[in-house]
Design an enzyme around this catalytic site. Sequence first.
Site, PDB file in Angstrom:
ATOM      1  N   ASP A  97     -10.653   1.476  -4.517  1.00 37.12           N
ATOM      2  CA  ASP A  97     -10.369   2.900  -4.325  1.00 37.12           C
ATOM      3  C   ASP A  97     -10.963   3.813  -5.391  1.00 37.12           C
ATOM      4  OD1 ASP A  97      -8.948   2.962  -1.927  1.00 37.12           O
ATOM      5  OD2 ASP A  97      -7.066   2.428  -2.891  1.00 37.12           O
ATOM      6  N   GLU A 125       1.475  -0.453  -4.916  1.00 43.49           N
ATOM      7  CA  GLU A 125       0.380   0.465  -5.250  1.00 43.49           C
ATOM      8  C   GLU A 125       0.995   1.797  -5.660  1.00 43.49           C
ATOM      9  OE1 GLU A 125      -3.487   2.896  -3.559  1.00 43.49           O
ATOM     10  OE2 GLU A 125      -1.799   2.383  -2.255  1.00 43.49           O
ATOM     11  N   ASP A 127       0.819  -1.206   0.000  1.00 40.33           N
ATOM     12  CA  ASP A 127       0.000   0.000   0.000  1.00 40.33           C
ATOM     13  C   ASP A 127       0.864   1.272   0.000  1.00 40.33           C
ATOM     14  OD1 ASP A 127      -2.737   1.105   0.289  1.00 40.33           O
ATOM     15  OD2 ASP A 127      -1.970   1.849   2.205  1.00 40.33           O
TER      16      ASP A 127
END
Length: 583
Positions: free
Chosen positions: A422, A355, A326
């Site tokens: 997201d 990410e 992340d």
Amino acid sequence: MLKEAILHIPDSNYAFTADGKTVVIRLRTKKGDVVRCTLCYGDRVCPEEPAPVKAKPMRLIGSDSLFDYYECKLTACCTRIFYYFTLEDKGETTYYYSNEFHVSPKCGRTEYYQFAYVRREDAVHVPSWVNSAIIYQIFPDSFATERRHISGKGLRKTDKTGSVCISRNGGTLKGIIENLDYLVTLGANCIYLNPIFSASSYHKYDTTDYFSIDPCFGTEEDLKLLVSECHKNKIRVILDGVFNHCGSHFFAFQDVLANGRASRYADWFYRLEFPVRYETPPNYEAFAYVREMPKLNTGNPEVAEYLCRVGKYWIQTADIDGWRLDVANEINHGFWRRFRETIKAVKPDAFLVGEIWEDASQWLQGDQFDSSMNYGFSVLCRDFFANRSITTEEFDQKLHAMLFRYKTPIAYAQMNLLDSHDVPRFLSVCNGNVKKLRLALFFMMTFLGVPSILYGDEAEIDGVTEEDYRKPMPWENQPEKGKLFQFIQKLIMIRKQHEAMTCGEFRTVPVNEPEVYAFFRKTGKEKLLIVLNNSDTEKTVRIPFEAPETIRRLFPDPKTKDQWKGGEFLSLDAMEGKILQIQ
């Protein structure tokens, strides 16, 4: 010849070894500017003087809006290489080396470009299973409580640190286990789980305890069983690692709140000011200024060691197959290099995905991640399929610009997605037009890279806001009986059956219809032609190559109209894609 447009960078995506044996050399020129490009090369430590030079034509492999890209592969060559380029346009021949242009290549061999040594250690090693992966992303809170059911009821539990954990929709690890047959039927062979570690919020991106499973989701034994059952069904499992920041109830941050500057963990966090004010906005660095997510100082060796232990622990304990990392672009490169070394030492074929929403080149040199979440791919699909705000030519140009950022093995390992937890669901981006979603899925499944499906896309989940696009799985609609599920299922089956889909080269095919996009996927063994009609009307397309003896239709249903006329024309219905195997 526009010399300002010409570019070559040694030891980069312009010069690399893909396997420790083959060397790939690329050169960029102004679009349509160069008539011929030749790679001239030799052994940089050859005892002869002058050293013999071989010449090999470079192939134009693609173009974007401004540039052409040439490539040449040297196989079974010498291990130490010098090289330069001979460039020709209609009125000029020039020699390019040392980032300069010359009227002749007469100089000492050390002045040319150098590939100092073809080292197997410098090859980009992506796990061999990745190219064949079909990722199914699961947001644990929203997927399932039990077989074909999600309760829709949130939980409130206390973890072993005494912190309160909550969920919103009641999804659990056991729920995933009880629905693995659903994923097997769909064809997915890799699960990416959003965070499952102990955390305060329903989304679990504010980790409280990296070494325990959130009690709302289950136990460590549940995770072990999930991974074990997945492996029995030939499904890999990658977990979400949130190492940029922790939650406010993480033990080290609690110690900072209690002891201030005297805390032994004060240097575990970024830019703390004392006294620490736990308020909005906080007076310490945090993810997106969210006070509940203080930023970890991964430059601190203690923090780096702690997080590497986390990464290693879950591989050794539960046998997971990799990590999605992340907010990877906000963490120092040194930490990621160390993390990769730690993980690969334990499980060499573990898959590491960062990410990173933008150009991820600096993280994808082979020393940090194997792949990144390719949000650029989703943007191109949005603009071309959903909004139709770019032309077919622009779509192709942008695709090539995206591909040439990376060394070849990395391009084939990119995690391609249409949507995620997201961003709005792609069906909503298409304003509910399922045919547009189908065509985008068709492209994703036939393009190079690793396709990724967000849970419920196959069930036509929509949503623009966070609450909507993370909504519970609609099991009550029996999604496996739906047409979209069956469409994706067949696409996955075709992708698995044909090597060209997973490791074949990609080449655009020019056609006579501006709304039709066509390309080859081919290996030495097979050649597939993919044709997509991104319009609302039927198209008859001229395929500009001599028709081979056999063209076999793979998709869709054989009953649909698909007639070759005179060996050169193909009929396509509106918003439809076709795959043809050429023999």
